[in-house]
Each structure stands twice: as structure tokens, then as C-alpha cells.
Motif scaffolding. Structure first.
Motif, PDB file in Angstrom:
ATOM      1  N   ASN A  64       0.563  -1.474  -0.448  1.00 23.01           N
ATOM      2  CA  ASN A  64       0.280   0.092   0.039  1.00 23.01           C
ATOM      3  C   ASN A  64       0.977   1.312  -0.104  1.00 23.01           C
ATOM      4  N   ALA A  65       1.835   1.578   0.149  1.00 22.05           N
ATOM      5  CA  ALA A  65       3.010   2.282   0.436  1.00 22.05           C
ATOM      6  C   ALA A  65       3.592   3.022  -0.838  1.00 22.05           C
ATOM      7  N   LYS A  66       3.652   1.450  -1.798  1.00 24.06           N
ATOM      8  CA  LYS A  66       3.487   1.942  -2.866  1.00 24.06           C
ATOM      9  C   LYS A  66       2.540   2.266  -4.013  1.00 24.06           C
ATOM     10  N   ASN A  67       1.755   1.936  -3.438  1.00 20.44           N
ATOM     11  CA  ASN A  67       0.715   2.024  -4.633  1.00 20.44           C
ATOM     12  C   ASN A  67       0.510   0.320  -5.718  1.00 20.44           C
ATOM     13  N   THR A  68       1.048  -0.129  -5.275  1.00 18.42           N
ATOM     14  CA  THR A  68       1.707  -1.642  -6.074  1.00 18.42           C
ATOM     15  C   THR A  68       1.303  -2.965  -5.805  1.00 18.42           C
ATOM     16  N   MET A  69       0.433  -3.017  -6.855  1.00 21.12           N
ATOM     17  CA  MET A  69       0.234  -4.756  -6.572  1.00 21.12           C
ATOM     18  C   MET A  69       1.102  -5.689  -7.584  1.00 21.12           C
ATOM     19  N   TYR A  70       1.404  -6.694  -6.982  1.00 24.63           N
ATOM     20  CA  TYR A  70       2.397  -7.998  -7.170  1.00 24.63           C
ATOM     21  C   TYR A  70       1.464  -9.312  -7.671  1.00 24.63           C
ATOM     22  N   LEU A  71       2.147 -10.143  -8.603  1.00 26.89           N
ATOM     23  CA  LEU A  71       1.871 -11.483  -8.500  1.00 26.89           C
ATOM     24  C   LEU A  71       3.134 -12.596  -8.945  1.00 26.89           C
ATOM     25  N   GLN A  72       3.131 -12.502  -8.232  1.00 25.73           N
ATOM     26  CA  GLN A  72       4.239 -13.543  -8.332  1.00 25.73           C
ATOM     27  C   GLN A  72       4.442 -14.996  -8.493  1.00 25.73           C
ATOM     28  N   MET A  73       4.496 -15.377  -9.734  1.00 23.71           N
ATOM     29  CA  MET A  73       3.949 -16.340 -10.938  1.00 23.71           C
ATOM     30  C   MET A  73       5.184 -17.495 -10.670  1.00 23.71           C
ATOM     31  N   ASN A  74       5.200 -19.113 -10.170  1.00 26.24           N
ATOM     32  CA  ASN A  74       5.814 -19.532 -10.046  1.00 26.24           C
ATOM     33  C   ASN A  74       5.598 -21.304 -10.844  1.00 26.24           C
ATOM     34  N   SER A  75       6.447 -21.880 -10.971  1.00 19.27           N
ATOM     35  CA  SER A  75       5.666 -23.031 -11.890  1.00 19.27           C
ATOM     36  C   SER A  75       5.359 -23.614 -13.168  1.00 19.27           C
ATOM     37  N   LEU A  76       5.666 -22.023 -13.694  1.00 17.09           N
ATOM     38  CA  LEU A  76       4.824 -21.143 -15.195  1.00 17.09           C
ATOM     39  C   LEU A  76       4.637 -22.579 -16.175  1.00 17.09           C
ATOM     40  N   LYS A  77       3.342 -22.325 -16.742  1.00 16.46           N
ATOM     41  CA  LYS A  77       3.272 -23.545 -18.105  1.00 16.46           C
ATOM     42  C   LYS A  77       2.762 -22.908 -19.175  1.00 16.46           C
ATOM     43  N   PRO A  78       3.181 -23.394 -20.179  1.00 10.26           N
ATOM     44  CA  PRO A  78       3.146 -22.956 -21.494  1.00 10.26           C
ATOM     45  C   PRO A  78       1.407 -22.315 -21.490  1.00 10.26           C
ATOM     46  N   ASP A  79       0.585 -22.753 -21.178  1.00 13.53           N
ATOM     47  CA  ASP A  79      -0.570 -22.271 -20.876  1.00 13.53           C
ATOM     48  C   ASP A  79      -1.356 -20.884 -20.300  1.00 13.53           C
ATOM     49  N   ASP A  80       0.098 -20.869 -19.442  1.00 17.24           N
ATOM     50  CA  ASP A  80       0.145 -19.576 -18.501  1.00 17.24           C
ATOM     51  C   ASP A  80      -0.008 -18.420 -18.925  1.00 17.24           C
ATOM     52  N   ALA A  81       0.526 -18.718 -20.793  1.00 13.90           N
ATOM     53  CA  ALA A  81       0.992 -17.721 -21.574  1.00 13.90           C
ATOM     54  C   ALA A  81      -0.099 -16.943 -21.882  1.00 13.90           C
ATOM     55  N   ALA A  82       0.030 -15.669 -22.094  1.00  9.82           N
ATOM     56  CA  ALA A  82      -1.481 -14.501 -21.897  1.00  9.82           C
ATOM     57  C   ALA A  82      -0.577 -13.147 -22.066  1.00  9.82           C
ATOM     58  N   VAL A  83      -1.404 -11.815 -21.895  1.00 13.04           N
ATOM     59  CA  VAL A  83      -1.130 -11.113 -21.713  1.00 13.04           C
ATOM     60  C   VAL A  83      -1.615 -10.845 -20.367  1.00 13.04           C
ATOM     61  N   TYR A  84      -1.230 -10.466 -19.807  1.00 12.20           N
ATOM     62  CA  TYR A  84      -1.925  -9.750 -18.288  1.00 12.20           C
ATOM     63  C   TYR A  84      -2.288  -8.518 -18.174  1.00 12.20           C
ATOM     64  N   TYR A  85      -3.615  -8.117 -17.216  1.00 11.94           N
ATOM     65  CA  TYR A  85      -4.263  -7.228 -17.249  1.00 11.94           C
ATOM     66  C   TYR A  85      -4.403  -6.659 -15.893  1.00 11.94           C
ATOM     67  N   CYS A  86      -3.842  -5.638 -14.879  1.00 14.41           N
ATOM     68  CA  CYS A  86      -3.999  -5.282 -13.904  1.00 14.41           C
ATOM     69  C   CYS A  86      -5.233  -4.278 -13.672  1.00 14.41           C
ATOM     70  N   ASN A  87      -5.952  -4.136 -12.913  1.00 17.28           N
ATOM     71  CA  ASN A  87      -7.316  -4.024 -12.710  1.00 17.28           C
ATOM     72  C   ASN A  87      -7.267  -3.463 -11.488  1.00 17.28           C
ATOM     73  N   ALA A  88      -8.119  -2.402 -11.029  1.00 15.69           N
ATOM     74  CA  ALA A  88      -8.100  -1.466  -9.656  1.00 15.69           C
ATOM     75  C   ALA A  88      -9.343  -1.078  -9.958  1.00 15.69           C
ATOM     76  N   ASN A  89     -10.586  -1.648  -9.086  1.00 16.77           N
ATOM     77  CA  ASN A  89     -11.977  -0.254  -9.539  1.00 16.77           C
ATOM     78  C   ASN A  89     -11.473  -0.138  -7.378  1.00 16.77           C
ATOM     79  N   GLY A  90     -12.828   1.087  -7.492  1.00 17.12           N
ATOM     80  CA  GLY A  90     -13.029   1.623  -5.942  1.00 17.12           C
ATOM     81  C   GLY A  90     -14.434   2.452  -5.899  1.00 17.12           C
TER      82      GLY A  90
END
Length: 121
Positions: free
Chosen positions: A73-99
Motif C-alpha cells: 500500500n505504501a508504494k501503491n503497487t500490486m504484485y503477482l508472483q508466478m511460479n512453476s509457469l506452464k505454457p498454458d499461462d502464456a497470455a497478456v496479463y492486465y492489472c485492474n483496480a476498482n473503487g
């Protein structure tokens, strides 16, 4: 408000990546932030989300145990740690925020520009 994603790229199957999403110029109280992904020919899907306040998280079944969503929260940043990646995980990843807007009190919803994740087999 601008959501700026980074961290995508090319990785071998079994490898890891960490995506970041900076909420620049934030003028709203965040209720929910999430990562979505869209592969060619497929619908956009929620990968992981985090609810403000409670910190409760949710994950798509396909990534449970491999991906971890978090916020600084202090950095206004969200993360996604992705481990053990598979070919099926390939995509364009989008960040979304609502409030709720500080200015108007209305519900607002923002999307990042997307970051490409490529997983080679």
C-alpha cells in the motif's frame, strides 16, 4: 489515474516471473485489485484478486498454489508472483483496480495496458 504494469517477458516452463502494477496518480479508494489474463482466442479471465481492507485473496483454480498476489500500500503497487509457469499461462496479463472516487464518490474501474507473458516449453 494510470495503472502501469511491468515484469512480463519470456520464461521457460517451470520458471518464475513477478508482475508489478503501479497505481499512479491514484484518486480513489481501492476496493479490489486483480490480475486478469487473456490468451489469443480466449476470453479474459480473472487470475487473482485481492480485496482491500480484509486482504482476502482469490485465485483461479488453474493457478492456485503457483501464483501469489500481494499489495504494498505504501508504494501503491500490486504484485503477482508466478511460479512453476506452464505454457498454458502464456497470455497478456492486465492489472485492474476498482473503487470509489475521492472526488465524485462514484465507483471507478481502471485497467492497465497489459504485459505479455510468454512461456516456452
Amino acid at each position: 489515474v494510470l495503472l502501469v504494469e511491468s515484469g512480463g517477458g519470456l520464461v521457460q516452463a517451470g520458471g518464475s516471473l513477478r508482475l508489478s502494477c503501479l497505481a499512479a496518480g491514484r484518486t480513489f479508494n481501492i476496493n479490489f485489485m486483480g490480475w486478469y489474463r487473456q490468451a489469443p482466442g480466449k476470453q479474459r479471465e480473472l487470475v487473482a484478486g485481492i480485496i482491500s481492507g480484509s486482504g482476502r485473496t482469490k485465485y483461479a483454480d488453474s493457478v492456485k498454489g503457483r501464483f501469489t498476489i500481494s499489495r504494498d500500500n505504501a508504494k501503491n503497487t500490486m504484485y503477482l508472483q508466478m511460479n512453476s509457469l506452464k505454457p498454458d499461462d502464456a497470455a497478456v496479463y492486465y492489472c485492474n483496480a476498482n473503487g470509489t472516487s475521492y472526488i465524485t464518490g462514484r465507483i471507478v474501474d481502471y485497467w492497465g495496458q497489459g504485459t505479455q507473458v510468454i512461456v516456452s516449453s
